[in-house]
Structure formats: structure tokens, C-alpha cells
Design a protein around this motif. Structure first.
Motif, PDB file in Angstrom:
ATOM      1  N   GLU A 142       0.853  -1.185   0.000  1.00 43.79           N
ATOM      2  CA  GLU A 142       0.000   0.000   0.000  1.00 43.79           C
ATOM      3  C   GLU A 142       0.890   1.237   0.000  1.00 43.79           C
ATOM      4  N   THR A 143       0.320   2.399   0.234  1.00 43.75           N
ATOM      5  CA  THR A 143       1.061   3.642  -0.026  1.00 43.75           C
ATOM      6  C   THR A 143       1.654   4.297   1.217  1.00 43.75           C
ATOM      7  N   THR A 163      -4.265  -1.272  -5.599  1.00 46.12           N
ATOM      8  CA  THR A 163      -5.000  -0.096  -6.069  1.00 46.12           C
ATOM      9  C   THR A 163      -6.491  -0.136  -5.746  1.00 46.12           C
ATOM     10  N   TYR A 166      -8.000   3.260  -4.623  1.00 48.95           N
ATOM     11  CA  TYR A 166      -8.134   4.210  -5.734  1.00 48.95           C
ATOM     12  C   TYR A 166      -9.331   3.845  -6.608  1.00 48.95           C
ATOM     13  N   PHE A 181      -5.404   9.414  -5.567  1.00 47.92           N
ATOM     14  CA  PHE A 181      -4.279   9.254  -6.480  1.00 47.92           C
ATOM     15  C   PHE A 181      -3.036   9.965  -5.974  1.00 47.92           C
ATOM     16  N   PHE A 184      -0.778   7.810  -4.006  1.00 50.02           N
ATOM     17  CA  PHE A 184      -0.009   6.907  -4.857  1.00 50.02           C
ATOM     18  C   PHE A 184       1.129   7.656  -5.545  1.00 50.02           C
ATOM     19  N   ALA A 200       1.280  -2.174 -10.564  1.00 53.00           N
ATOM     20  CA  ALA A 200       0.029  -1.857  -9.864  1.00 53.00           C
ATOM     21  C   ALA A 200      -1.049  -2.847 -10.276  1.00 53.00           C
ATOM     22  N   LEU A 204      -8.414  -2.057 -11.324  1.00 53.09           N
ATOM     23  CA  LEU A 204      -8.189  -1.048 -12.360  1.00 53.09           C
ATOM     24  C   LEU A 204      -9.027  -1.407 -13.578  1.00 53.09           C
ATOM     25  N   PHE A 212      -4.703   6.889 -13.650  1.00 54.56           N
ATOM     26  CA  PHE A 212      -3.696   6.144 -12.900  1.00 54.56           C
ATOM     27  C   PHE A 212      -2.448   5.876 -13.738  1.00 54.56           C
TER      28      PHE A 212
END
Length: 248
Positions: A142-143, A163, A166, A181, A184, A200, A204, A212
Motif C-alpha cells: 500500500e502507499t 490499487t 483508488y 491518487f 499513490f 500496480a 483497475l 492512474f
């Protein structure tokens, strides 16, 4: 150019629900590649609810022949938990990339990244063994920047960003997704300073990819569920091409 690796788990799920070999995993993987995809991803879980052990080797043989005949380099990406079972499978199948993913027993799908404060030592051991076989290693993350600061210590070649947050924000509101975003983007910029590659994946699709795909340093996205779901509407070839268009 950001590469698209198509996760074919859902094809295997449909096949397994009836038994036999319909739909044919190899035939549809070929259609995916003929439509322009750059790679194939599988996640062979221990319960074999979609990709079976034999599928791993059937796809490996198919891709070797495809690359030889087409004079292309289609990458094979295997996802799985850091375990002796998955390690043995990776070393035997020899994919281009192994993506290590934390797995919770009974989960429907992967829904979180590693916590390196507790997972680092174990991950480092598996990563070294896989890399010693000449296989690139990516880890599902994760971020959180404090967590990402430990990635370098694992020895991983790449991070695959989870993702889901997001994608779910985009489903609610594209404006909300822009805010998510940013987390990220900051994480990706940090990883670039550490010389860590960026992949990623998770939910999506051709709607949220145009934004992205601007992520700094993004090299590859791995997509299965939504691409296959869209294929039920428009066909597999069109679905793959729409996703490639969104990435461009």
C-alpha cells in the motif's frame, strides 16, 4: 509505455465451475496476447479454486512457444504468498516475475499489502531465493510511506501497489479518486528515489486507468476481474484493446 499483464484466474474459475476444459485457458490466453497484451498473470492459490498447478506449467510451455514463434517477449507473472509451497512452484515454473502477496485464509481476493515491520525478515529470505534463480520479484504494498521506507531492505526489485482504494474511490467519484491518487503519486516518487520499480493492480479498469497511468515510474499493471467482466459485454479482444487504449 505501461505494460498490461492480463490475469487469467477468472477464465480458470469459469472452467472449474463445470469441469472439463471449457473455456480453454490456453486458447483464450492466446486471444489475449493477439489483442496486444504484454503479459499473462496467474495466482495459483493453495485451494486451486481457479488456477491449478498443471495450469502453471501448461501456460509456461505455451508462452515459451509463443515467444519463439512470434519473436516476442511476453512476460509470465506468478502471484502468491511467501510460503514453501509457492516458492517450490515458482522455482520449478521459472516465470519472468514472481509477485509476493499476503494471503489471509478464506479471503475472496487479495485486499491489503505487506506490513514490513513484521513481514520483512520472512520476505527477504524468500526474495533472495527467488532472485537467485534469476527471477524478478515484486511485493504487494500500500502507499504508507513509513512502510515503503523498508522496501529497500527486502531486496525486492519492484513494488506492486494495491490499487483497490483508488478504484473504489473512482467508482464513487472521479474527483474523490484524484485525491486518493495523490497518495499513490507521492509513494511512487519516493520509490523512484530508491530505484524500486513500480507495478500496480486491483480493480483497475478502462475508466480509471487514464488517470492512474500517469503515475510516475509505472511499468506494469496486472488486471483480471474487471477486464474479464467487461469482456462479457464486448468480447475479449475488444476488452483488451480498450484497456491498452486507456493505458496510452
Amino acid at each position: 509505455m505501461v505494460h498490461l499483464s492480463v490475469n487469467v484466474n477468472k477464465i480458470a474459475t469459469l472452467r472449474n465451475s463445470r469441469g472439463g476444459n471449457h473455456p480453454d485457458l490456453i486458447y483464450l490466453s492466446k486471444l489475449i496476447l493477439e489483442a496486444g497484451a504484454h503479459g499473462i498473470t496467474v495466482h495459483p492459490r493453495e485451494d486451486e479454486r481457479h488456477i491449478k498447478k498443471q495450469d502453471v506449467f501448461d501456460l509456461r510451455e505455451f508462452l515459451m512457444l509463443y515467444n519463439r514463434d512470434k519473436k516476442k517477449k511476453i512476460e509470465y507473472n506468478m502471484e502468491g504468498e511467501p510460503s514453501p509451497r509457492f516458492l517450490d512452484l515458482v522455482l520449478e515454473a521459472n516465470p519472468d516475475q514472481a509477485t509476493l502477496v499476503p494471503v489471509t485464509p478464506g479471503e475472496i481476493t487479495s485486499d491489503h499489502g505487506f506490513d514490513l515491520k513484521k513481514d520483512l525478515s520472512e520476505l527477504k529470505s524468500y526474495i533472495q531465493k527467488i532472485q537467485n534463480a534469476g527471477i524478478r520479484v515484486s511485493i504487494f504494498m500500500e502507499t504508507d510511506l513509513e512502510n515503503l521506507k523498508l522496501v529497500k531492505d527486502t531486496g525486492a526489485d519492484r513494488v506492486e501497489f494495491y490499487t483497490g482504494p483508488y478504484a473504489h474511490a473512482f467508482d464513487h467519484s472521479p474527483e474523490e479518486a484524484k485525491v486518493v491518487f495523490e497518495s499513490f503519486r507521492k509513494a511512487a516518487e519516493f520509490l523512484q528515489t530508491q530505484k524500486i520499480g513500480i507495478n500496480a493492480g486491483h480493480d483497475l479498469d478502462h475508466f480509471n486507468l487514464p488517470l492512474f497511468s500517469r503515475l510516475p515510474g509505472l511499468e506494469e499493471v496486472s488486471i483480471g476481474h474487471r477486464l474479464m467482466s467487461y469482456a462479457l459485454e464486448v468480447g475479449l479482444e475488444t476488452s483488451v484493446k480498450e484497456y491498452l487504449k486507456a493505458l496510452s
